[in-house]
Design a protein around this motif. Structure first.
Motif, short mmCIF file in Angstrom:
data_model
loop_
_atom_site.label_atom_id
_atom_site.label_comp_id
_atom_site.label_asym_id
_atom_site.label_seq_id
_atom_site.Cartn_x
_atom_site.Cartn_y
_atom_site.Cartn_z
N GLU A 1 0.86 -1.19 0.00
CA GLU A 1 0.00 0.00 0.00
C GLU A 1 0.89 1.24 0.00
O GLU A 1 1.86 1.33 0.76
N LYS A 2 0.56 2.20 -0.86
CA LYS A 2 1.40 3.37 -1.05
C LYS A 2 0.61 4.66 -0.87
O LYS A 2 -0.61 4.69 -1.02
N ARG A 3 1.37 5.72 -0.60
CA ARG A 3 0.81 7.07 -0.57
C ARG A 3 1.77 7.98 -1.35
O ARG A 3 2.97 7.70 -1.46
N THR A 4 1.25 9.09 -1.87
CA THR A 4 2.02 10.01 -2.70
C THR A 4 1.77 11.44 -2.27
O THR A 4 0.67 11.80 -1.85
N VAL A 5 2.81 12.26 -2.38
CA VAL A 5 2.68 13.72 -2.24
C VAL A 5 3.36 14.35 -3.46
O VAL A 5 4.42 13.88 -3.90
N LEU A 6 2.76 15.41 -4.00
CA LEU A 6 3.29 16.08 -5.18
C LEU A 6 3.93 17.41 -4.80
O LEU A 6 3.41 18.14 -3.94
N PHE A 7 5.04 17.71 -5.47
CA PHE A 7 5.78 18.95 -5.25
C PHE A 7 6.15 19.56 -6.60
O PHE A 7 5.52 19.25 -7.61
N ASN A 8 7.18 20.40 -6.61
CA ASN A 8 7.54 21.14 -7.83
C ASN A 8 8.86 20.70 -8.46
O ASN A 8 8.99 20.70 -9.67
N SER A 9 9.84 20.37 -7.65
CA SER A 9 11.19 20.09 -8.15
C SER A 9 11.74 18.83 -7.52
O SER A 9 11.26 18.38 -6.47
N GLY A 10 12.79 18.29 -8.14
CA GLY A 10 13.43 17.12 -7.58
C GLY A 10 14.00 17.37 -6.21
O GLY A 10 13.90 16.52 -5.31
N ALA A 11 14.63 18.52 -6.01
CA ALA A 11 15.19 18.85 -4.70
C ALA A 11 14.10 18.88 -3.63
O ALA A 11 14.30 18.42 -2.51
N ALA B 1 15.05 5.76 -2.87
CA ALA B 1 15.62 5.71 -4.22
C ALA B 1 15.35 7.05 -4.89
O ALA B 1 14.20 7.42 -5.11
N ASP B 2 16.42 7.77 -5.20
CA ASP B 2 16.28 9.04 -5.91
C ASP B 2 16.26 8.73 -7.41
O ASP B 2 17.29 8.54 -8.04
N GLU B 3 15.04 8.69 -7.95
CA GLU B 3 14.86 8.39 -9.38
C GLU B 3 14.44 9.64 -10.15
O GLU B 3 13.74 9.56 -11.16
N VAL B 4 14.89 10.80 -9.66
CA VAL B 4 14.56 12.04 -10.34
C VAL B 4 15.03 12.02 -11.80
O VAL B 4 14.31 12.43 -12.70
N GLN B 5 16.24 11.50 -12.04
CA GLN B 5 16.77 11.47 -13.40
C GLN B 5 16.55 10.12 -14.09
O GLN B 5 16.37 10.07 -15.30
#
Length: 447
Positions: A121-131, A260-264
């Motif tokens: 089970e997962k949850r998500t939050v949205l933002f603007n930038s990878g940082a 896991a930083d999968e920004v790129q």
């Protein structure tokens, strides 16, 4: 990949020297108006872009092997994304999800729960930038565990905010004279096969890092380990097999959140939806941005429900996070990626490029390594006969490629890596032309 129709001709065509007169004029205006601390890789100014080409203000058509740093994977003007943005803007551009929420934010969260690794089970939050995503992932880990220490790695890049600068390894240009930085960040050795001692396995490299963590911090003091599955700005470093699974297994056994930083690397770039999938890694939290929304500013963290739900109401968010236009773009981007099977296309691009570049490496001693996965490919340049980095040669190659109308990016802790991040919708003929130009640039610069 399904057949694509492009709005702009997918051809390299130069009508002026680079930069042309209009770009040169804009450069002068820029110097009088834009802070000097904002750099640009190339001195040409874009007027239009589509598929694998960027057309500058002077009418030159350049091949784009950077995709806005892995952002415009579906192209810079994908018709589905453009239509979704237009339709959403005609209704409302902003209400703030924390004030008056809207369905598209929820739909993006549902999509990310389905796409990211793991069936928990997962949850998500949205933002603007990878940082911003990285900062909030660390916030969640610290609150959920009650611990403070965060482990990052050599060659890492996680952003330009205060905490993410602390996590980032490279000083110039990202950190120099910007301190002091956030405390309780500890750096460990990375698996870097090209530069590790011969025979060091991924598991051994992980055990080396774990031993240092246990000595310097103690497992019970660590809130999170954060790691790019393939390091980006540090040089497209692909860790040896076994490195990631060993770290994840140790973290899980000790109640440490693995981020896991999968920004790129995310969103089809490496030939899977996420790079973690290649070694069946299931992170506790995954950070995303760049390729998520076809060029609009959006980022996200998706993680285990018990971690993200541990945060009190109001502890996560932001005025623009999950902007409705960006959410519409993200939904359209994901639909395009599915329809065109862009993970498969990334694998095709990678096979084509690495085959040619490895053949070239056999002839050119200055090519120390060709590596990558999918459409995330690197050429590391060295002094012939050694492993000494050659940053000057790397710059010269990028400049020679640009002279012929091909945009390539550089990276690496030592500034000696050419990186290729083409839009995943680039066609075969254009990719072939770009690789030919790059090969010629390497030959000319090393002659």
């Amino acid at each position: 990949m399904s057949t694509l129709s492009y709005r702009l001709p997918q051809k390299r065509a130069l009508v002026t020297e680079l930069p042309g007169p209009k770009s040169t004029e804009l450069g002068a205006r820029r110097r009088a108006a834009v802070a000097a601390g904002v750099g640009s890789s190339v001195p040409v100014y874009a007027a239009d872009a589509d598929g694998g080409v960027i057309v500058d203000v002077d009418g030159n058509s350049l091949i784009d092997l950077g995709a806005g740093i892995a952002v415009t994977s579906v192209g810079a003007s994908d018709p589905r994304v453009a239509q979704a943005v237009s339709e959403q803007a005609a209704h409302f551009t902003h209400t703030c999800f924390m004030v008056t929420p809207y369905e598209s934010y929820v739909r993006v969260a549902e999509e990310l729960a389905a796409l990211t690794p793991g069936d928990h089970e997962k949850r998500t939050v949205l933002f603007n930038s990878g940082a911003e995503a990285v900062e909030n992932a660390v916030k969640v880990a610290r609150l959920a565990t009650g611990r403070m220490a965060v482990v990052a790695f050599d060659h890492a890049y996680h952003g330009r905010t205060n905490l993410t600068m602390a996590l980032t390894a490279k000083s110039m240009p990202y950190k120099t004279n910007f301190g002091p930085f956030a405390p309780e960040v500890y750096r460990m050795p990375m698996s870097y096969p090209f530069r590790d001692e011969a025979g060091l396995t991924g598991e051994q490299a992980a055990r080396r890092a774990i031993t240092q963590i246990e000595k310097q911090i103690g497992a019970d003091g660590v809130a999170a380990i954060i790691l790019e599955p393939i390091q980006g700005e540090g040089g497209f470093i692909v860790p040896a097999p076994g490195f990631l699974p060993t770290l994840v297994s140790w973290a899980r056994a000790n109640g440490i959140v693995f981020i896991a930083d999968e920004v790129q690397t995310g969103f089809a770039r490496t030939g899977s939806w996420f790079a973690c999938e290649d070694e069946q890694i299931v992170p506790d939290i995954i950070t995303m941005a760049k390729g998520i929304a076809g060029g609009l500013p959006l980022s996200a963290i998706t993680g285990r429900a018990e971690l993200l739900d541990a945060v009190h109401p109001g502890g996560l968010g932001g005025t623009y996070g999950g902007n409705p236009i960006a959410c519409a773009a993200a939904l359209a981007t994901i639909e395009t990626m599915r329809e065109l099977d862009l993970p498969a296309r990334a694998r095709q691009i990678g096979e084509t490029a690495t085959t040619r570049l490895r053949a070239l490496a056999a002839e050119v001693p200055a090519i120390g390594d060709v590596r990558g996965r999918g459409a995330m490919i690197a050429v590391e340049l060295v002094k012939p006969g050694t492993a000494l980095p050659d940053a000057d040669l790397t710059k010269a190659i990028a400049a020679k490629a640009l002279e012929q109308g091909v945009i390539v990016l550089t990276c690496g802790t030592y500034g000696n890596v050419i990186r290729l991040l083409p839009p995943l919708v680039i066609d075969d003929d254009l990719l072939d032309d770009a690789l030919t130009v790059l090969e010629q640039a390497i030959r000319a610069a090393t002659a």
